[in-house]
Design a protein around this motif. Structure first.
Motif, PDB file in Angstrom:
ATOM      1  N   LEU A 236       0.825  -1.211   0.000  1.00 37.59           N
ATOM      2  CA  LEU A 236       0.000   0.000   0.000  1.00 37.59           C
ATOM      3  C   LEU A 236       0.857   1.259   0.000  1.00 37.59           C
ATOM      4  O   LEU A 236       0.574   2.225  -0.734  1.00 37.59           O
ATOM      5  N   LYS A 237       1.901   1.273   0.807  1.00 44.75           N
ATOM      6  CA  LYS A 237       2.758   2.456   0.896  1.00 44.75           C
ATOM      7  C   LYS A 237       3.504   2.702  -0.407  1.00 44.75           C
ATOM      8  O   LYS A 237       3.627   3.850  -0.869  1.00 44.75           O
ATOM      9  N   GLN A 238       3.994   1.653  -1.005  1.00 45.66           N
ATOM     10  CA  GLN A 238       4.746   1.810  -2.256  1.00 45.66           C
ATOM     11  C   GLN A 238       3.851   2.267  -3.399  1.00 45.66           C
ATOM     12  O   GLN A 238       4.327   2.901  -4.355  1.00 45.66           O
ATOM     13  N   ALA A 239       2.552   1.983  -3.304  1.00 53.96           N
ATOM     14  CA  ALA A 239       1.609   2.368  -4.357  1.00 53.96           C
ATOM     15  C   ALA A 239       0.940   3.709  -4.076  1.00 53.96           C
ATOM     16  O   ALA A 239       0.085   4.152  -4.851  1.00 53.96           O
ATOM     17  N   HIS A 240       1.322   4.387  -2.982  1.00 56.81           N
ATOM     18  CA  HIS A 240       0.723   5.681  -2.618  1.00 56.81           C
ATOM     19  C   HIS A 240       0.938   6.716  -3.721  1.00 56.81           C
ATOM     20  O   HIS A 240       2.011   6.827  -4.298  1.00 56.81           O
ATOM     21  N   ARG A 241      -0.128   7.502  -3.986  1.00 57.22           N
ATOM     22  CA  ARG A 241      -0.053   8.600  -4.951  1.00 57.22           C
ATOM     23  C   ARG A 241      -0.586   9.869  -4.296  1.00 57.22           C
ATOM     24  O   ARG A 241      -1.744   9.915  -3.851  1.00 57.22           O
ATOM     25  N   ASP A 242       0.257  10.902  -4.245  1.00 56.29           N
ATOM     26  CA  ASP A 242      -0.130  12.158  -3.592  1.00 56.29           C
ATOM     27  C   ASP A 242      -1.370  12.785  -4.216  1.00 56.29           C
ATOM     28  O   ASP A 242      -2.145  13.440  -3.523  1.00 56.29           O
ATOM     29  N   GLU A 243      -1.575  12.580  -5.525  1.00 58.25           N
ATOM     30  CA  GLU A 243      -2.716  13.214  -6.192  1.00 58.25           C
ATOM     31  C   GLU A 243      -4.059  12.689  -5.670  1.00 58.25           C
ATOM     32  O   GLU A 243      -5.101  13.340  -5.837  1.00 58.25           O
TER      33      GLU A 243
END
Length: 321
Positions: A236-243
């Motif tokens: 989940l963390k590695q796939a995080h997207r700020d947008e």
């Protein structure tokens, strides 16, 4: 569960703040006629928690006082609350758009006769869980017999206009992955659902919402028992997207539990994480009568990465494509 909560509280999730309040999401109780493996509420037929008449009257008064026009009813199975229909009717009379988070099988439970017709009469939007269009996958996640019951419920809803073009009766379906993986792209899977349900069973619906499994409650405990909690959190963390931060659901709704206490979202409610920015450790709906929440901090923890991973996840499906 305490171990899971401890891991989630030690978080580096980005700070976010509230926008204008648009939706009141109300959990009418944790009792359910099912006990699904992915359930972040840990709902089951054995749960006793149920919103009482006084708190439901408070919800109605809050909707009226704050001029909120969207009511999102969840549970458990929200329909098992004996005052469910009273609340829906009161909301309809105020012009509030109501969403019922329905598990479909509830339509065949004793005491729920006429439920489908009642929902249609009050123009309630139905958002229904159907984790796959294949029987084997659904029953692995939700139990024996659930798939056939769900199909009968969908056909019944279609027969009174739900999901039918031009009827004005909205029927959305919800997909959850089978395990600790990110869901596939929503648009492509929605096409598959439309095609397969129509071809195999002559069933139609409006939209498919894809929701990422949250590493809390029953699903979180399963991850811990299988040694999959840390790998899933890493995913989940590695796939995080700020947008995705701009569109997360907690920015525009508050979650109300069966006692009337308020949280930034349904997931925080399940973890007992209080509404962010509040002067009290735990705030009640009565504390928000005149409070302007816009700009207030939102309580975040590591489970929030479930909402910002990949295309993002909310009660209304993905946040971006």
């Amino acid at each position: 569960m305490h171990a899971i909560l401890h891991r989630l509280e030690l978080s580096d999730f980005p700070a976010i703040t509230r926008a204008q309040l648009e939706t009141l999401q109300v959990n009418l109780g944790y009792r359910c006629n099912q006990a699904c493996l992915h359930c972040h509420v840990n709902a089951s037929p054995q749960r006793k928690e149920m919103m009482d008449e006084k708190t439901i009257e408070l919800v109605i008064a809050f909707l009226r006082h704050r001029g909120i026009k969207k009511l999102d009813l969840t549970g458990g199975a929200p329909e098992l609350n004996p005052r469910f229909r009273y609340l829906v009717q009161a909301a309809a009379q105020m012009g509030v758009h109501t969403i019922d988070r329905c598990n479909l099988t509830i339509l065949e439970e004793p005491g729920q006769e006429g439920l489908a017709e009642f929902l249609a009469e009050n123009r309630v939007e139905i958002t229904a869980s159907l984790p796959c269009y294949l029987e084997e996958n659904v029953e692995r996640q939700r139990g024996p017999g659930v798939f056939a019951t769900s199909l009968r419920a969908l056909k019944r809803l279609n027969a009174i206009g739900y999901g039918v073009t031009g009827s004005g009766l909205t029927l959305n379906l919800v997909y959850n992955p089978q395990g600790p993986v990110l869901p596939p792209p929503q648009a492509a899977l929605e096409e598959d659902y439309h095609r397969e349900l129509k071809t195999r069973y002559d069933i139609v619906f409006n939209r498919l919402f894809i929701i990422t499994n949250m590493p809390i409650q029953r699903f979180g405990s399963t991850l811990v028992s299988k040694g999959q909690f840390k790998p899933y959190m890493t995913l989940l963390k590695q796939a995080h997207r700020d947008e995705n931060l701009e569109q997360v659901m907690c920015r525009r709704l508050i979650s109300v539990d069966w006692r009337g206490y308020v949280y930034d979202c349904d997931f925080n409610q399940m973890l007992g994480l209080p509404l962010g920015g509040g002067a009290k450790p735990r705030m009640h709906l009565t504390d928000l009568w005149h409070e302007d929440l816009e700009g207030r901090a939102i309580t975040v923890a590591d489970h929030c990465y479930g909402c910002t991973a990949g295309a993002g996840s909310s009660c209304g499906g993905v946040l971006s494509q």
